[in-house]
Design an enzyme around this catalytic site. Sequence first.
Site, PDB file in Angstrom:
ATOM      1  N   ASP A  46     -31.814  -7.566  -3.589  1.00 19.08           N
ATOM      2  CA  ASP A  46     -32.743  -7.289  -2.450  1.00 19.08           C
ATOM      3  C   ASP A  46     -33.909  -6.428  -2.491  1.00 19.08           C
ATOM      4  O   ASP A  46     -35.192  -6.771  -2.069  1.00 19.08           O
ATOM      5  CB  ASP A  46     -31.863  -6.492  -1.331  1.00 19.08           C
ATOM      6  CG  ASP A  46     -30.995  -7.248  -0.720  1.00 19.08           C
ATOM      7  OD1 ASP A  46     -30.912  -8.560  -0.665  1.00 19.08           O
ATOM      8  OD2 ASP A  46     -29.868  -6.964  -0.163  1.00 19.08           O
ATOM      9  N   HIS A  47     -33.911  -5.481  -3.508  1.00 20.35           N
ATOM     10  CA  HIS A  47     -35.046  -4.560  -3.652  1.00 20.35           C
ATOM     11  C   HIS A  47     -36.155  -5.158  -4.289  1.00 20.35           C
ATOM     12  O   HIS A  47     -37.396  -4.791  -4.062  1.00 20.35           O
ATOM     13  CB  HIS A  47     -34.481  -3.113  -4.434  1.00 20.35           C
ATOM     14  CG  HIS A  47     -33.622  -2.510  -3.835  1.00 20.35           C
ATOM     15  ND1 HIS A  47     -33.695  -2.315  -2.166  1.00 20.35           N
ATOM     16  CD2 HIS A  47     -32.906  -1.506  -4.144  1.00 20.35           C
ATOM     17  CE1 HIS A  47     -32.906  -1.415  -1.949  1.00 20.35           C
ATOM     18  NE2 HIS A  47     -32.468  -0.829  -2.966  1.00 20.35           N
ATOM     19  N   ARG A  72     -31.577 -10.089   6.420  1.00 17.66           N
ATOM     20  CA  ARG A  72     -31.580  -9.169   7.606  1.00 17.66           C
ATOM     21  C   ARG A  72     -32.062  -9.990   9.009  1.00 17.66           C
ATOM     22  O   ARG A  72     -32.844 -10.856   8.720  1.00 17.66           O
ATOM     23  CB  ARG A  72     -32.370  -7.869   7.449  1.00 17.66           C
ATOM     24  CG  ARG A  72     -31.452  -7.050   6.517  1.00 17.66           C
ATOM     25  CD  ARG A  72     -32.545  -5.736   6.192  1.00 17.66           C
ATOM     26  NE  ARG A  72     -31.773  -4.839   5.337  1.00 17.66           N
ATOM     27  CZ  ARG A  72     -30.821  -4.015   5.807  1.00 17.66           C
ATOM     28  NH1 ARG A  72     -30.871  -3.785   7.120  1.00 17.66           N
ATOM     29  NH2 ARG A  72     -30.266  -3.017   5.085  1.00 17.66           N
ATOM     30  N   HIS A 103     -29.329  -1.073  -6.610  1.00 19.68           N
ATOM     31  CA  HIS A 103     -30.292  -0.326  -6.524  1.00 19.68           C
ATOM     32  C   HIS A 103     -30.607   0.303  -7.975  1.00 19.68           C
ATOM     33  O   HIS A 103     -31.571   0.390  -8.537  1.00 19.68           O
ATOM     34  CB  HIS A 103     -29.940   0.941  -5.660  1.00 19.68           C
ATOM     35  CG  HIS A 103     -31.067   2.003  -5.412  1.00 19.68           C
ATOM     36  ND1 HIS A 103     -32.126   2.034  -4.538  1.00 19.68           N
ATOM     37  CD2 HIS A 103     -31.100   3.188  -6.123  1.00 19.68           C
ATOM     38  CE1 HIS A 103     -32.887   3.034  -4.902  1.00 19.68           C
ATOM     39  NE2 HIS A 103     -32.511   3.593  -5.791  1.00 19.68           N
ATOM     40  N   GLU A 138     -25.324 -11.412   2.148  1.00 20.68           N
ATOM     41  CA  GLU A 138     -24.958 -10.417   3.102  1.00 20.68           C
ATOM     42  C   GLU A 138     -25.508 -10.771   4.310  1.00 20.68           C
ATOM     43  O   GLU A 138     -26.769 -10.939   4.442  1.00 20.68           O
ATOM     44  CB  GLU A 138     -25.541  -9.044   2.489  1.00 20.68           C
ATOM     45  CG  GLU A 138     -24.655  -8.367   1.445  1.00 20.68           C
ATOM     46  CD  GLU A 138     -24.956  -7.106   1.194  1.00 20.68           C
ATOM     47  OE1 GLU A 138     -25.670  -6.407   1.817  1.00 20.68           O
ATOM     48  OE2 GLU A 138     -24.675  -6.760   0.046  1.00 20.68           O
ATOM     49  N   HIS A 188     -21.889  -0.539  -3.310  1.00 24.80           N
ATOM     50  CA  HIS A 188     -22.759   0.559  -2.875  1.00 24.80           C
ATOM     51  C   HIS A 188     -22.874   1.831  -3.549  1.00 24.80           C
ATOM     52  O   HIS A 188     -21.788   2.555  -3.616  1.00 24.80           O
ATOM     53  CB  HIS A 188     -22.517   0.964  -1.246  1.00 24.80           C
ATOM     54  CG  HIS A 188     -23.598   1.593  -0.618  1.00 24.80           C
ATOM     55  ND1 HIS A 188     -24.428   0.617   0.156  1.00 24.80           N
ATOM     56  CD2 HIS A 188     -24.160   2.877  -0.647  1.00 24.80           C
ATOM     57  CE1 HIS A 188     -25.625   1.515   0.623  1.00 24.80           C
ATOM     58  NE2 HIS A 188     -25.530   2.851   0.184  1.00 24.80           N
ATOM     59  N   GLU A 246     -14.907  -5.881   0.851  1.00 18.55           N
ATOM     60  CA  GLU A 246     -15.620  -5.122  -0.138  1.00 18.55           C
ATOM     61  C   GLU A 246     -15.747  -3.808   0.333  1.00 18.55           C
ATOM     62  O   GLU A 246     -16.013  -3.281   1.308  1.00 18.55           O
ATOM     63  CB  GLU A 246     -17.184  -5.488  -0.437  1.00 18.55           C
ATOM     64  CG  GLU A 246     -18.044  -4.871  -1.260  1.00 18.55           C
ATOM     65  CD  GLU A 246     -19.612  -5.337  -1.456  1.00 18.55           C
ATOM     66  OE1 GLU A 246     -19.679  -6.572  -1.541  1.00 18.55           O
ATOM     67  OE2 GLU A 246     -20.329  -4.386  -1.637  1.00 18.55           O
ATOM     68  N   ARG A 267     -36.664  -8.422   7.036  1.00 21.59           N
ATOM     69  CA  ARG A 267     -37.561  -7.489   6.718  1.00 21.59           C
ATOM     70  C   ARG A 267     -37.909  -7.339   5.173  1.00 21.59           C
ATOM     71  O   ARG A 267     -39.039  -6.883   4.526  1.00 21.59           O
ATOM     72  CB  ARG A 267     -37.528  -5.810   7.113  1.00 21.59           C
ATOM     73  CG  ARG A 267     -36.628  -5.114   6.301  1.00 21.59           C
ATOM     74  CD  ARG A 267     -36.466  -3.848   7.078  1.00 21.59           C
ATOM     75  NE  ARG A 267     -35.612  -3.764   8.006  1.00 21.59           N
ATOM     76  CZ  ARG A 267     -34.436  -2.882   7.995  1.00 21.59           C
ATOM     77  NH1 ARG A 267     -34.584  -1.971   6.992  1.00 21.59           N
ATOM     78  NH2 ARG A 267     -33.792  -2.599   8.817  1.00 21.59           N
TER      79      ARG A 267
HETATM   80  N1  PXP Z   1     -22.539  -4.048  -1.140  1.00 21.87           N
HETATM   81  C1  PXP Z   1     -23.164  -4.135  -0.146  1.00 21.87           C
HETATM   82  C2  PXP Z   1     -22.303  -4.862   1.264  1.00 21.87           C
HETATM   83  C3  PXP Z   1     -24.409  -3.641   0.244  1.00 21.87           C
HETATM   84  O1  PXP Z   1     -25.065  -3.679   1.334  1.00 21.87           O
HETATM   85  C4  PXP Z   1     -25.163  -3.056  -0.919  1.00 21.87           C
HETATM   86  C5  PXP Z   1     -26.559  -2.572  -0.758  1.00 21.87           C
HETATM   87  O2  PXP Z   1     -26.714  -1.752   0.276  1.00 21.87           O
HETATM   88  C6  PXP Z   1     -24.484  -2.944  -1.992  1.00 21.87           C
HETATM   89  C7  PXP Z   1     -23.201  -3.609  -2.455  1.00 21.87           C
HETATM   90  C8  PXP Z   1     -25.202  -2.563  -3.394  1.00 21.87           C
HETATM   91  O3  PXP Z   1     -25.470  -1.192  -3.101  1.00 21.87           O
HETATM   92  P1  PXP Z   1     -26.554  -0.614  -4.211  1.00 21.87           P
HETATM   93  O4  PXP Z   1     -27.811  -0.915  -3.829  1.00 21.87           O
HETATM   94  O5  PXP Z   1     -26.285   1.001  -3.643  1.00 21.87           O
HETATM   95  O6  PXP Z   1     -25.866  -0.613  -5.551  1.00 21.87           O
END
Ligand code: PXP
Length: 246
Positions: free
Chosen positions: A8-9, A51, A219, A76, A196, A157, A55
């Site tokens: 995503d990033h 989303r 991330h 997601e 996460h 998850e 965005r």
């Molecule tokens: N799993 C879900 C459902 C997420 O929404 C995210 C991103 O927030 C992640 C995993 C990955 O988390 P991170 O970017 O903190 O590794």
Amino acid sequence: MLLGVNIDHVATLRQARYATMLQAHNTEPDIVTAAQAALAGGADSITLHVREDRRHMQDADAFAVKKQIPLPLNLEMGATPAMLEFALKLRPDYVCLVPERREEITTEGGLDVAGNQEMLRPLVAALMENGSKVSMFIDPEESQVRASAAIGAPMIELHTGCFANTLGDARAKETARLAAAAALAHSLGTEVHAGHGIQLGNLEDLTQVPHLTELNIGHTLICRAIFCGLEAAVREMKTAINRLNW
Ligand code: PXP
């Protein structure tokens, strides 16, 4: 242990510059190239969060990754009729239902499955009938684990944000909560993933959580990629996971 890579990033960075000119010839960074790098580094699946307000990831990104990357795609999304319609068209291998608030930067808490069973049950059924295996992104709470099984979700998850953001006794407490939730889910026949805030530095503590079959990480991989590239960052994580003999 499988590694799902959340890219995503990469879209966040692209949108920071090109949100209003996505058709331009010079947009960067390219999402499919990022997914290719994750594949080359050893990713077992690619995760994208489309989303409601688009965005970060755009619809076209999800379709392009699905078409061009030979890995399972995990979408997601928020649990809304509009997103359901999108997922039915995309037909990803997996759908992870997450809570969505427009003002948050990333997904900050688990989905309240227990409080929304009537709304979620048909949504899960429609996705599963369409060929997508569904998971619920939930906090490690008994009521949420039981509700996820009750509405027919084959996977959860577990939200590891609290675990990741604590140390010492608080970390031990969060690890125990995750372990209890995972054990309960497993006993109910639910497949257990986690995600996460997972980083190289907290992987070892996470091995205390039983029955995990997949980690979803985003991330930290993009952060490492700034210094060593995404392929190397994913390979480093995959190597660290394999070294723990999970
Ligand atoms: N799993 C879900 C459902 C997420 O929404 C995210 C991103 O927030 C992640 C995993 C990955 O988390 P991170 O970017 O903190 O590794």
